[in-house]
Motif scaffolding. Structure first.
Motif, PDB file in Angstrom:
ATOM      1  N   GLN A  31      75.258  22.893  56.110  1.00 50.08           N
ATOM      2  CA  GLN A  31      76.368  23.689  56.612  1.00 50.08           C
ATOM      3  C   GLN A  31      77.689  22.978  56.435  1.00 50.08           C
ATOM      4  OE1 GLN A  31      77.034  24.688  60.989  1.00 50.08           O
ATOM      5  NE2 GLN A  31      76.681  26.653  60.017  1.00 50.08           N
ATOM      6  N   HIS A  90      81.317  23.170  57.659  1.00 52.09           N
ATOM      7  CA  HIS A  90      82.027  23.769  58.782  1.00 52.09           C
ATOM      8  C   HIS A  90      83.452  24.120  58.373  1.00 52.09           C
ATOM      9  CE1 HIS A  90      83.688  24.387  62.734  1.00 52.09           C
ATOM     10  NE2 HIS A  90      82.497  24.295  63.258  1.00 52.09           N
ATOM     11  N   ARG A 125      80.090  30.705  60.007  1.00 48.29           N
ATOM     12  CA  ARG A 125      80.688  29.528  59.379  1.00 48.29           C
ATOM     13  C   ARG A 125      80.609  29.556  57.853  1.00 48.29           C
ATOM     14  NH1 ARG A 125      78.405  24.969  63.604  1.00 48.29           N
ATOM     15  NH2 ARG A 125      79.835  25.559  65.258  1.00 48.29           N
ATOM     16  N   ASP A 126      79.476  30.002  57.316  1.00 53.86           N
ATOM     17  CA  ASP A 126      79.340  29.967  55.856  1.00 53.86           C
ATOM     18  C   ASP A 126      80.363  30.891  55.210  1.00 53.86           C
ATOM     19  OD1 ASP A 126      77.893  32.082  57.010  1.00 53.86           O
ATOM     20  OD2 ASP A 126      76.472  32.209  55.359  1.00 53.86           O
ATOM     21  N   TYR A 176      76.467  19.955  59.289  1.00 55.46           N
ATOM     22  CA  TYR A 176      75.125  20.087  59.883  1.00 55.46           C
ATOM     23  C   TYR A 176      74.149  20.382  58.760  1.00 55.46           C
ATOM     24  CZ  TYR A 176      71.491  21.711  63.112  1.00 55.46           C
ATOM     25  OH  TYR A 176      70.337  21.853  63.827  1.00 55.46           O
ATOM     26  N   MET A 213      70.690  22.272  57.978  1.00 56.97           N
ATOM     27  CA  MET A 213      69.633  23.167  58.475  1.00 56.97           C
ATOM     28  C   MET A 213      68.276  22.693  57.979  1.00 56.97           C
ATOM     29  SD  MET A 213      72.591  24.830  58.386  1.00 56.97           S
ATOM     30  CE  MET A 213      72.780  25.318  56.675  1.00 56.97           C
ATOM     31  N   HIS A 255      67.241  27.538  61.980  1.00 59.40           N
ATOM     32  CA  HIS A 255      68.546  28.076  61.586  1.00 59.40           C
ATOM     33  C   HIS A 255      68.587  28.656  60.184  1.00 59.40           C
ATOM     34  CE1 HIS A 255      69.824  26.395  65.336  1.00 59.40           C
ATOM     35  NE2 HIS A 255      69.436  25.195  64.960  1.00 59.40           N
ATOM     36  N   ASN A 294      71.733  29.048  57.460  1.00 60.84           N
ATOM     37  CA  ASN A 294      73.042  28.883  58.086  1.00 60.84           C
ATOM     38  C   ASN A 294      72.858  28.876  59.594  1.00 60.84           C
ATOM     39  OD1 ASN A 294      75.954  28.963  58.429  1.00 60.84           O
ATOM     40  ND2 ASN A 294      75.672  31.098  59.056  1.00 60.84           N
ATOM     41  N   ARG A 295      73.489  27.909  60.265  1.00 58.36           N
ATOM     42  CA  ARG A 295      73.381  27.868  61.723  1.00 58.36           C
ATOM     43  C   ARG A 295      74.614  28.488  62.355  1.00 58.36           C
ATOM     44  NH1 ARG A 295      75.429  24.825  65.488  1.00 58.36           N
ATOM     45  NH2 ARG A 295      76.131  23.105  64.168  1.00 58.36           N
ATOM     46  N   GLY A 310      73.085  32.324  52.941  1.00 58.59           N
ATOM     47  CA  GLY A 310      73.740  31.501  53.942  1.00 58.59           C
ATOM     48  C   GLY A 310      74.693  30.511  53.305  1.00 58.59           C
ATOM     49  N   CYS A 311      74.496  29.232  53.607  1.00 61.39           N
ATOM     50  CA  CYS A 311      75.394  28.192  53.103  1.00 61.39           C
ATOM     51  C   CYS A 311      75.126  27.838  51.653  1.00 61.39           C
ATOM     52  CB  CYS A 311      75.227  26.934  53.939  1.00 61.39           C
ATOM     53  SG  CYS A 311      75.875  27.147  55.576  1.00 61.39           S
TER      54      CYS A 311
END
Lengths: 248, 639
Positions: B264, B266, B330-331, B402, B404, B431, B434-435, B581-582
């Motif tokens: 991730q 941020h 966030r992503d 972070y 995942m 997660h 992506n968290r 996600g990310c």
């Protein structure tokens, strides 16, 4: 962006048994945007390249919250900026050609490990003596069953925000840990959840503080002046009040 | 390698209850005969150690720092989610579960995520009872704030220091157990290796970081709570000592590593200012509740941000995602920031920053209200940048925050090595790709307080665990191999420092395995990582000796592991031929630049088996197919 030359006098000590001394270093090309610890990183990179022993110092988060760093800079724990941990200090605070003296926090209860690194495990033992509310996992009631007035909760937070760096001990002429111990006692004793163990906690933590070899508090208030998170000495008053109540 | 997720049967909402009813128990007088090792003292580690000790186990807990209270959970700012529905805004366990699975772009297990949501409410109860001073309303009841990826307010907070307060709660609970004598604490000890006897995790090898001595510890189970691997990138919001060595050593001993490429980034961090930079500082996502993100509409804008009129400001998140606005996950926020900077609209000296502006919030609510909510974050920003965010917009840019991915675990949070449990950020479990914000604290404490204590007991009750001695040859072999690595590092005596190598590795990772990735970039990253790794072992300069306090030797040991993990991350990113996600692959995007998932081919967990390193990383991919019984897979939309 202006680059500075900084003269450093750094305390070097191999271990607790060997006497230490100040060493002088000259560091060129220091940017005003560097943090104080990044400046020391650069010093260490230079020392390693010269085949010399780098300076050991404690750090982790570099955001002012973990409490690892606690060096004494020009005689003041965490350096010149009010309510700022050493890792949040930036070189823009200094001028080209300045001399900066860096030493470890000095206290009998914080034996030196190497250079600027000291052993602060006495703080863990003070918490171990009673710095908690005894609630087992799973035994807690529903969170909103215990209303806490907003002011009380805010006050508890102000004490709970202590980062356990030991700057207070370094600043105190008596090397007292009263601000650290008082902050935890004031945090827990101010909350309804903390009442059942209030007396026991206060006495156990205060007694442990003395056992660890920290001095007593003589109201110098140097601790509050250097505290990077601004813990108030009213916590020490709260600790004393509760201690007196508990022993009589 | 066999990867059985061991998900209990039955309806989603009943799985955990049923499982708890089914698992085997140990009587109190038998528990004290069993020893459990907990590595790491962040939220997951401290809460697991406290809870296991309360149950009666004998616990040994290890921290690399001088006190367990300094673990990096302490730096989490914004908050912790729970499905209490105190705001009466329609929240429920189902909604928290659904938001988390959707936020993770459908790459996590339904059963694990549902359990996380279910347990979330108990965490708040536990923390309040411990005296954690959460934000409260005038009536004395708990307050909530909003976070990205959710349309309800379910985030509990302690100003901007929620992680600190929750960690101190868990630390204090653990210190209470140290006082009871059942927890033994080893500070400034780093785990160097895992010891397997008869295929089971039976102990660890550590280094006393003060004396430099290497030690052996045996146990019936090992719980790894050592956090994530964001520091592979050198610059990240992780603390300087956070590292992947314990997890990577377990991987090399046979534990599968899952979804290594899910990292991730941020969106709200303070931008990089120079080459000497040692870490990046996060500004809590909670700021996006009141701050508006924008860049100038014109590439050659020269005016001070305060002088740029409304019509020349591009509030790109509000324009592109009207229903979530500045509170997109966030992503999405990070990717959008990169896109506007790639278009040349970025601000600041480097052009790698966007504005986060509180002008309108201050006008609406007053400076005092904003100060009460975010005062410490504003102070932190001003301290670092020398700009006053009450008077001009903050400059922010995405940073690695972070991971995942992590060691593969089953529903019991046990890895494929029997007896090795993995909790918190160190596992891959909840997660997906992506968290969501305020979910890391929830997961760490859920794992530590409420899951591992049950499942470790079940394992110990279930399997045969004959006594082992640290004299066993497996301990000798592991100790010896750890010492050899240190000797080898010290013997190179090259010309480049550990930090120089680490910074170079980080640059490759950020440029090619960062916010966006392409086949071409990843293939070149793999080559560059291999070449730099070879150079590291020939030319690194590690000062001093192994037999005393030596921080640069610690770093060297960790960086050596990053070099292998980095390659695995790139291999995984290359293998995952979709965006989710990310993980954004340039080749797989919708026309509007959104992540284009491929559920048909990639709805699986990538779990890698370590085969060796010989110039290149030898690895074998195993796939755990994700079954979605209860939610329908949809293209995420925050528009």
């Amino acid at each position: 962006m202006s680059l500075m030359t900084i003269n450093l006098k750094v305390w070097r000590q191999k271990n607790a048994e060997t006497p230490g001394k100040f060493e002088d270093y000259k560091l060129d090309g220091v940017s005003e945007h560097m943090s104080f610890l990044e400046m020391l990183d650069v010093l260490n990179e230079n020392l390693i390249k010269e085949g010399k022993d780098p300076v050991e110092f404690d750090y982790d988060c570099r955001e002012g919250i973990c409490g690892s760093c606690n060096m004494v800079i020009n005689g003041r724990a965490h350096g010149p900026k009010h309510k700022t941990a050493a890792c949040q200090l930036h070189m823009r605070t200094y001028n080209d050609g300045d001399t900066i003296v860096i030493e470890p926090p000095r206290a009998a209860a914080f034996p030196i490990i190497k250079d600027l690194v000291v052993d602060r495990s006495a703080f863990d033992r003070i918490i171990e003596a009673g710095g908690y509310i005894s609630v087992k996992t799973g035994a807690a009631p529903e969170a909103n069953l215990i209303p806490v007035p907003q002011d009380t909760s805010n006050e508890a937070f102000d004490y709970a925000t202590c980062i356990g760096c030991g700057g207070c001990v370094a600043a105190c002429p008596n090397s007292s840990a009263a601000l650290f111990t008082g902050a935890k006692i004031a945090h827990l004793n101010s909350l309804p959840q903390g009442q059942p163990e209030r007396d026991k906690r206060t006495v156990a933590m205060v007694d442990q503080m003395a056992k660890e070899g920290f001095g007593d508090c003589s109201n110098y208030a140097e601790c509050e002046a250097v505290c990077p998170v601004g813990i108030s000495i009213s916590s020490i008053a709260a600790m004393r009040r509760d201690y007196i109540k508990a022993i009589f | 390698m066999k990867l059985d997720p061991k998900i209990p049967s039955g309806p989603l909402a009943e799985k955990w209850t049923k499982h708890r009813n089914d698992i085997h128990l140990l009587s109190p007088n038998n528990k004290r005969k069993h020893k459990v090792i907990v590595v790491g003292t962040g939220l997951a580690g401290a809460s697991a150690a406290a809870s296991l000790s309360e149950l009666g186990y004998s616990v040994e807990v290890f921290s690399i720092l001088d006190s367990p209270r300094r673990a990096h959970s302490i730096a989490a700012q914004g908050g912790i989610n729970a499905a209490k529905n105190y705001q009466n805004d329609g929240d429920s366990v189902w909604r928290l579960f659904y938001d988390t699975i959707k936020g993770g772009d459908y790459r996590s297990r339904e059963a694990n995520v549902y359990r996380l949501a279910e347990v979330s409410n108990y965490i708040i109860d536990q923390a309040v009872a411990q005296g954690v001073p959460f934000g409260r309303e005038y009536g004395g009841l708990l307050d909530n704030r909003s976070f990205g990826g959710a349309q309800v307010s379910r985030t509990f907070y302690s100003r901007g220091q929620t992680g600190q307060q929750l960690l101190l709660g868990a630390y204090q609970a653990m210190m209470k157990e140290v006082h009871s004598g059942r927890v033994k604490m080893y500070n400034r000890h780093e785990m160097l290796d895992l010891v397997l006897v008869d295929g089971k995790a039976r102990g660890i090898i550590t280094r006393d970081l003060v004396k430099g001595t290497v030690h052996r510890f045996e146990a019936d189970a090992v719980i790894l709570c050592t956090g994530g691997y964001g520091n592979v990138f050198y610059l990240s919001t992780n603390a300087k000592n956070s590292n992947a060595t314990a997890a990577w050593r377990c991987h090399k001993r046979g534990a599968a590593f899952a979804n290594p490429c899910f990292v991730q980034i941020h969106p709200t961090c303070i931008p990089v200012s120079g080459d000497y930079q040692s870490k990046l500082t996060l500004m809590s996502e909670s700021l996006r509740n009141d701050g508006r993100v924008w860049v100038p509409r014109n590439k050659d804008e020269k005016r001070h941000p305060n002088d740029i009129p409304e019509e020349d400001r591009y509030y790109y998140l509000e324009e592109k995602y009207p229903s979530f606005g500045n509170l997109v996950p966030r992503d999405v926020a990070s990717r959008s920031a990169k896109m506007v900077c790639d278009e040349g609209l970025g601000v600041g000296d480097t052009g790698l920053a966007v504005y986060l502006d509180f002008r309108d919030a201050i006008k609406r609510d007053s400076k005092e209200v904003i100060e009460a909510k975010y005062g410490n974050l504003f102070d932190m920003y001003q301290n670092i940048t020398d700009d006053n965010p009450y008077e001009m917009p903050m400059r922010i840019f995405p940073a690695v925050h972070y991971t995942m991915g992590g060691l593969w675990v089953d529903y019991n949070l046990m890895s494929n090595i029997p007896g090795l449990f993995v909790a918190g950020e160190a596992n891959f479990s909840d997660h997906g790709a992506n968290r969501l914000g305020a979910s890391a604290l929830m997961q760490g404490l859920s794992d530590g307080y409420f899951i591992v204590p049950y499942t470790v007991g079940n394992y110990i009750a279930d399997v045969d665990l004959p006594k082992v001695s640290t004299e066993h040859e497996a301990f000798a072999e592991a100790e010896d191999s750890s010492k050899k690595i240190m000797d080898k590092l010290l013997a190179v005596k090259g010309n480049k420092t550990v930090i120089e190598f680490h910074r170079e590795l980080g640059k490759i990772m950020w440029d090619k395995v960062g916010i966006s990735r392409s086949k071409e970039g990843l293939e070149s990253a793999i080559k560059e990582i291999r070449a730099l790794r070879d150079e590291f072992w020939e030319n690194v300069n590690v000062p001093g000796d192994a037999n005393y306090y030596n921080k640069y030797l610690e770093f060297a040991y960790r960086v050596a592991d990053y070099f292998e993990l980095a390659e695995l991350m790139a291999i995984d990113a290359l293998d995952r031929g979709e965006s989710c996600g990310c993980h954004l692959r340039d080749e797989y995007q919708t026309e509007e630049g959104e992540a284009l998932r491929n559920d048909k081919e990639y709805a699986f967990v990538s779990a890698y088996e370590f085969l060796g390193v010989n110039g290149k990383l030898e690895t074998k991919l195993h796939k755990e197919q994700l079954e979605f019984e209860f939610v329908e897979l949809k293209q995420r939309s925050y528009k």
